[in-house]
Motif scaffolding. Sequence first.
Motif, PDB file in Angstrom:
ATOM      1  N   HIS A  66     -33.458 -97.965  44.203  1.00  0.00           N
ATOM      2  CA  HIS A  66     -33.033 -97.618  42.835  1.00  0.00           C
ATOM      3  C   HIS A  66     -33.991 -98.047  41.717  1.00  0.00           C
ATOM      4  O   HIS A  66     -34.298 -97.412  41.039  1.00  0.00           O
ATOM      5  CB  HIS A  66     -31.479 -98.062  42.526  1.00  0.00           C
ATOM      6  N   ALA A  67     -33.942 -99.433  41.840  1.00  0.00           N
ATOM      7  CA  ALA A  67     -34.510-100.307  40.708  1.00  0.00           C
ATOM      8  C   ALA A  67     -36.050 -99.589  40.609  1.00  0.00           C
ATOM      9  O   ALA A  67     -36.631 -99.440  39.454  1.00  0.00           O
ATOM     10  CB  ALA A  67     -34.500-101.700  40.969  1.00  0.00           C
ATOM     11  N   ALA A  68     -36.802 -99.872  41.789  1.00  0.00           N
ATOM     12  CA  ALA A  68     -38.206 -99.225  42.002  1.00  0.00           C
ATOM     13  C   ALA A  68     -38.363 -97.810  41.238  1.00  0.00           C
ATOM     14  O   ALA A  68     -39.415 -97.692  40.408  1.00  0.00           O
ATOM     15  CB  ALA A  68     -38.696 -99.351  43.042  1.00  0.00           C
ATOM     16  N   VAL A  69     -37.840 -96.914  41.946  1.00  0.00           N
ATOM     17  CA  VAL A  69     -38.004 -95.521  41.209  1.00  0.00           C
ATOM     18  C   VAL A  69     -37.727 -95.460  39.887  1.00  0.00           C
ATOM     19  O   VAL A  69     -38.358 -94.385  39.168  1.00  0.00           O
ATOM     20  CB  VAL A  69     -37.118 -94.387  41.985  1.00  0.00           C
ATOM     21  N   ARG A  70     -37.077 -96.058  39.030  1.00  0.00           N
ATOM     22  CA  ARG A  70     -37.147 -96.001  37.445  1.00  0.00           C
ATOM     23  C   ARG A  70     -38.444 -96.044  36.715  1.00  0.00           C
ATOM     24  O   ARG A  70     -38.541 -95.700  35.923  1.00  0.00           O
ATOM     25  CB  ARG A  70     -36.085 -97.042  36.876  1.00  0.00           C
ATOM     26  N   PHE A  71     -39.370 -96.663  37.496  1.00  0.00           N
ATOM     27  CA  PHE A  71     -40.620 -96.998  36.985  1.00  0.00           C
ATOM     28  C   PHE A  71     -41.803 -96.359  37.291  1.00  0.00           C
ATOM     29  O   PHE A  71     -42.908 -96.643  37.533  1.00  0.00           O
ATOM     30  CB  PHE A  71     -40.751 -98.466  37.069  1.00  0.00           C
ATOM     31  N   ASN A  72     -41.468 -95.233  38.057  1.00  0.00           N
ATOM     32  CA  ASN A  72     -42.540 -94.272  38.494  1.00  0.00           C
ATOM     33  C   ASN A  72     -43.699 -95.178  39.593  1.00  0.00           C
ATOM     34  O   ASN A  72     -44.859 -94.834  39.048  1.00  0.00           O
ATOM     35  CB  ASN A  72     -43.226 -93.796  37.377  1.00  0.00           C
ATOM     36  N   LEU A  79     -32.980 -91.135  44.791  1.00  0.00           N
ATOM     37  CA  LEU A  79     -33.340 -89.774  44.466  1.00  0.00           C
ATOM     38  C   LEU A  79     -32.876 -89.281  43.167  1.00  0.00           C
ATOM     39  O   LEU A  79     -33.815 -88.853  42.396  1.00  0.00           O
ATOM     40  CB  LEU A  79     -33.279 -88.743  45.603  1.00  0.00           C
ATOM     41  N   HIS A  80     -31.855 -89.544  42.847  1.00  0.00           N
ATOM     42  CA  HIS A  80     -31.067 -89.227  41.601  1.00  0.00           C
ATOM     43  C   HIS A  80     -31.716 -89.937  40.364  1.00  0.00           C
ATOM     44  O   HIS A  80     -32.028 -89.429  39.647  1.00  0.00           O
ATOM     45  CB  HIS A  80     -29.488 -89.151  41.638  1.00  0.00           C
ATOM     46  N   VAL A  81     -31.768 -91.199  40.854  1.00  0.00           N
ATOM     47  CA  VAL A  81     -32.413 -92.146  39.744  1.00  0.00           C
ATOM     48  C   VAL A  81     -33.914 -91.674  39.433  1.00  0.00           C
ATOM     49  O   VAL A  81     -34.237 -91.585  38.250  1.00  0.00           O
ATOM     50  CB  VAL A  81     -32.291 -93.522  40.272  1.00  0.00           C
ATOM     51  N   ALA A  82     -34.676 -91.431  40.462  1.00  0.00           N
ATOM     52  CA  ALA A  82     -35.795 -90.859  40.207  1.00  0.00           C
ATOM     53  C   ALA A  82     -36.083 -89.640  39.523  1.00  0.00           C
ATOM     54  O   ALA A  82     -36.947 -89.415  38.510  1.00  0.00           O
ATOM     55  CB  ALA A  82     -36.578 -90.825  41.664  1.00  0.00           C
ATOM     56  N   ALA A  83     -35.254 -88.779  39.889  1.00  0.00           N
ATOM     57  CA  ALA A  83     -35.260 -87.459  39.047  1.00  0.00           C
ATOM     58  C   ALA A  83     -34.855 -87.700  37.528  1.00  0.00           C
ATOM     59  O   ALA A  83     -35.473 -87.083  36.766  1.00  0.00           O
ATOM     60  CB  ALA A  83     -34.170 -86.431  39.639  1.00  0.00           C
ATOM     61  N   GLY A  84     -33.766 -88.585  37.352  1.00  0.00           N
ATOM     62  CA  GLY A  84     -33.417 -88.736  35.983  1.00  0.00           C
ATOM     63  C   GLY A  84     -34.296 -89.676  35.064  1.00  0.00           C
ATOM     64  O   GLY A  84     -34.208 -89.503  33.952  1.00  0.00           O
ATOM     65  N   SER A  85     -35.264 -90.272  35.776  1.00  0.00           N
ATOM     66  CA  SER A  85     -36.251 -90.929  35.258  1.00  0.00           C
ATOM     67  C   SER A  85     -37.588 -90.260  35.255  1.00  0.00           C
ATOM     68  O   SER A  85     -38.668 -90.868  34.426  1.00  0.00           O
ATOM     69  CB  SER A  85     -36.701 -92.447  36.026  1.00  0.00           C
TER      70      SER A  85
END
Length: 96
Positions: A52-58, A86-92
Amino acid sequence: MFISSVCDVLQLLALQDWETFRSTVLSDPTLFRIITSTISACSELNGMTLLHAAVRFNPPLDVIAQMIRLCPLMTAATDCLGRTPLHVAAGSKASA
């Protein structure tokens, strides 16, 4: 670099220092699983996993792929809002 705390790992993500993340966190599967477990158990992070944390930063796709290889259950984990990584990545607005 020596990883001495979860804060160090989260700082690498925020700085998008993917090379250091690869060489310190991803290079040692045992350390990766310990860090992942510690983050998942931290109530202050509201159910967030390391993924979750990693995907926030592309992050680069190879970083995400290696994280999933090392701990595949993280893909289905939900945070306190019911979001998967996946939700977090899409939102970021992640690109990969």
